[in-house]
Design an enzyme around this catalytic site. Structure first.
Site: not given
Length: 658
Positions: A353, A382, A400, A402, A404, A485, A531
């Site tokens: 992000c 991670r 991911q 991902d 946004h 979320k 997100h």
């Protein structure tokens, strides 16, 4: 004796009853064998609790969540007693109930052997048959220390009284308020057979433990810290009936067959080489095909829904994560910094992000561009603790899907609604159909931004979730530090729940990055940021689908969609021509031209979980046909070649399971 008035609450029914002083909860529910405890003013109590005037008492059934926890924690005590009877030198750690079972930690000279677990289970059965009574008594700290002088871990827990966390199981032992010890009493003599520091409650006697089994043992750090001694942990399971225990063991056996790590090796899909490191997977060619098809389909659907693809690097200067706040809130989950460029700290990115914010901020933005939907297959890293790394479902490096989304405040609700619908529809396309939604709200100890923004964001997400008509479960305090979320929870083929997609509403990161767009009136406004990860991670989603389908992917995802099996060597060339025609239609077809007998080739295709086998003999060659053999063993003969290829194409395009 004076009268005592109590209210017995059963669901929506309330019954007032007048009893004498000294009446226990067991007396109130005498003869109701399935009731194992009582809840009084919201607090769980043993059935030995003597009711007081004005008490509201609710029975706790053994099959309820609280009842199962009491059953399993009581069984953990029986296991600990059995261990110390067999291994007198063993020192006690903690023994909490967990999902579907319990564990207890022990400090012993050498690890338990499988034969030890058999002996412990046999001893537990003996204790269970004795009908020992679980008896609670209140003790002072000083008395507890004197009584437990030979139990160093219990002494440590006494020092934690009132501050023990549920996370390490210590609250099962001490909690807050008065300190209590539970004795296991001989039913005939009343003598104490064994004792443990515990806050309870427990079953009335060991005879209330109908069915249990020890599962395995493992090493575990005391209270979960690598700085503490390594103990031996024994896991077990306990159920209200023998039938439920049997069903659970059958479920575990089926889950083991579906374990993605096992199937990944058997089907040659992926591996996690020691030379690379724990939690870092490599995909083999057949696994690579499945992953590519998953990604390609997702990519196409995203393009159809107005997403734009971006790419960002794997590492960045630490200043970026200082700006986003991740170094304040997420540093423990990040790999250590690399010092480059005259001492500048660089980090492997744990999320995408902040970089997407820089893309938004790379030039001026107009309200006409919003909503702006940026999407990336972004690999992140991670640093998960070794004890929680688990195949592809809990990895240290993963990709991911991902996105946004940047939009105006006015567009926010509609965009969230569209996004959640898109997410659910795409998950259904991959074969997951049984969902509920979870709404995670602010952690009061770990958040940024104003209460007003959090309230508006949470309420907006709640309304969006309710529009889907799915069950909505609250998750108090479960949000990330920057916003609430929605999580999509999906059930697989054997009923397990997996957290899939997440949608987070964020008013805070746009503010931290000073993101702006020019509104219709010429003023500068701050966008709202959404997100959204649909798979969560491609690796984890791959593992979920692998277990959901037990490796037998639908044809559109299968690495090999059909395998040609010649009855004899003279039929190989004919099948190779068929495969070549099929490949021109985009199908993944192979021919088994090995020297194996036909029946072995069929068994090999079945073990590889190929959706279709194309069998050809003399009659097929003469007629220009093939025979279809399906996964279930059924067969369809004499299908013209062109029709057979069209049939394969149709099954693949419709994404159906065969």
């Amino acid at each position: 004796m004076s009268d005592v008035r109590v209210i017995i609450q059963r669901d929506s029914e309330r019954e007032e009853r007048v009893v004498t002083t000294g009446t226990t909860a067991a007396d109130l529910f005498a003869g109701e064998r399935t009731i194992v405890a009582a809840r009084v003013a919201g607090e769980l109590k043993d059935l030995a609790y003597a009711v007081a005037d004005g008490d509201e008492v609710e029975p706790v059934e053994i099959s309820s969540e609280d009842g199962l926890n009491i059953l399993r924690h009581s069984t953990a005590h029986v296991m600990a007693q059995a261990v110390q009877e067999l291994f007198p030198e063993a020192k006690l750690g903690i023994g909490p109930p967990v999902k579907d079972g319990f564990y207890y930690d022990f400090d012993v000279e050498k690890p338990f052997h499988p034969d030890d677990l058999k002996a412990i289970e046999k001893k537990m059965q003996e204790i269970q048959k004795r009908g020992q009574k679980f008896s609670r008594r209140v003790v002072t700290d000083e008395a507890a220390r004197e009584e437990l002088a030979d139990e160093p871990y219990k002494l440590e827990l006494i020092g934690l009284k009132g501050s023990a966390s549920h996370e390490d199981g210590a609250d099962v032992e001490v909690g807050a308020g008065e300190l209590t010890i539970y004795d296991n009493l001989d039913p005939k003599t009343g003598e104490t057979c064994w004792s443990d520091l515990c806050r309870g409650p427990h079953l009335p006697t060991t005879r209330f433990i109908p069915a249990f089994k020890l599962m395995r043992n493992a090493a575990a750090y005391w209270r979960g810290s690598e700085k503490n001694p390594m103990l031996q942990r024994i896991y077990g399971t306990a159920w209200p009936t023998k039938d439920e225990l049997k069903a659970h063991l059958e479920f575990l056996a089926e889950a083991e067959k579906r374990d993605h790590r096992r199937l990944g090796s058997e089907l040659d899909l992926f591996s996690i080489p020691d030379e690379i490191g724990s939690g870092l997977a490599v995909f083999h060619p057949r696994g690579g095909i499945i992953r590519r098809v998953m990604e390609d389909y997702s990519r196409r659907k995203h393009e159809e829904n107005g997403y734009e693809f971006v790419y960002t690097p794997h590492a960045t200067k630490g200043a970026l994560f200082e700006k986003s706040g991740h170094l304040d809130w997420y540093a423990d989950g990040m790999y250590p910094p690399m010092q480059l460029d005259a001492g500048t700290d660089y980090y492997l990115k744990p999320m995408n992000c902040p970089m997407h914010n820089l893309i938004f901020d790379a030039r001026g933005r107009s309200y006409r561009e919003l909503p702006l939907r940026l999407f990336e297959f972004g690999t992140v890293y991670r640093y998960e603790k070794s004890g929680v790394v688990h195949g592809l479902t809990r990895a240290r490096g993963f990709t991911q899907d991902d996105a946004h989304i940047y939009c105006t405040r006015e567009q926010m609700a509609e965009e969230l609604d569209t996004t959640l619908t898109f997410v659910l529809d795409l998950l259904r396309d991959y074969g997951l159909t049984d969902f509920y939604l979870e709404l995670s709200t602010k952690d009061e100890t770990k958040f940024v931004g104003s209460d007003e923004n959090w309230t508006e964001a949470t309420e907006t997400l709640r309304k969006v979730a309710e529009k889907q008509g799915l069950e909505l479960v609250m998750d108090p305090g479960g949000a990330a530090f920057y916003g609430p979320k929605i999580s999509v929870q999906a059930k697989d083929a054997i009923g397990r729940t997996w957290q899939m997609s997440t949608i987070q509403l964020d008013f805070n990161l746009p503010q931290r990055f000073d993101l702006e767009y020019t509104a219709a009136d010429g003023t500068k406004q701050q966008p709202v940021m959404i997100h959204r990860a649909l798979f969560g991670s491609i690796e984890r989603f791959f593992a979920v689908l692998l277990e959901h389908y037990a490796g037998a992917f639908p044809a559109w995802l299968a690495p090999v969609q059909a395998v040609g099996i010649p009855i004899g060597d003279g039929h190989v060339e004919y099948l190779q021509e068929f495969a070549a025609e099929a490949k021109k239609k985009g199908l993944r077809v192979e021919v088994d031209a090995s020297s194996d007998r036909m029946q072995k080739k069929i068994r090999n295709a079945q073990k590889s979980k190929v959706p279709f086998m194309i069998i050809v003999g003399d009659e097929d060659m003469a007629a220009g046909t093939v025979s279809f053999r399906y996964r279930d063993g059924s067969q369809e003969n004499g299908i013209p070649r062109a029709e057979a290829i069209a049939k394969l194409v149709d099954v693949v395009e419709r994404r159906v399971q065969v």
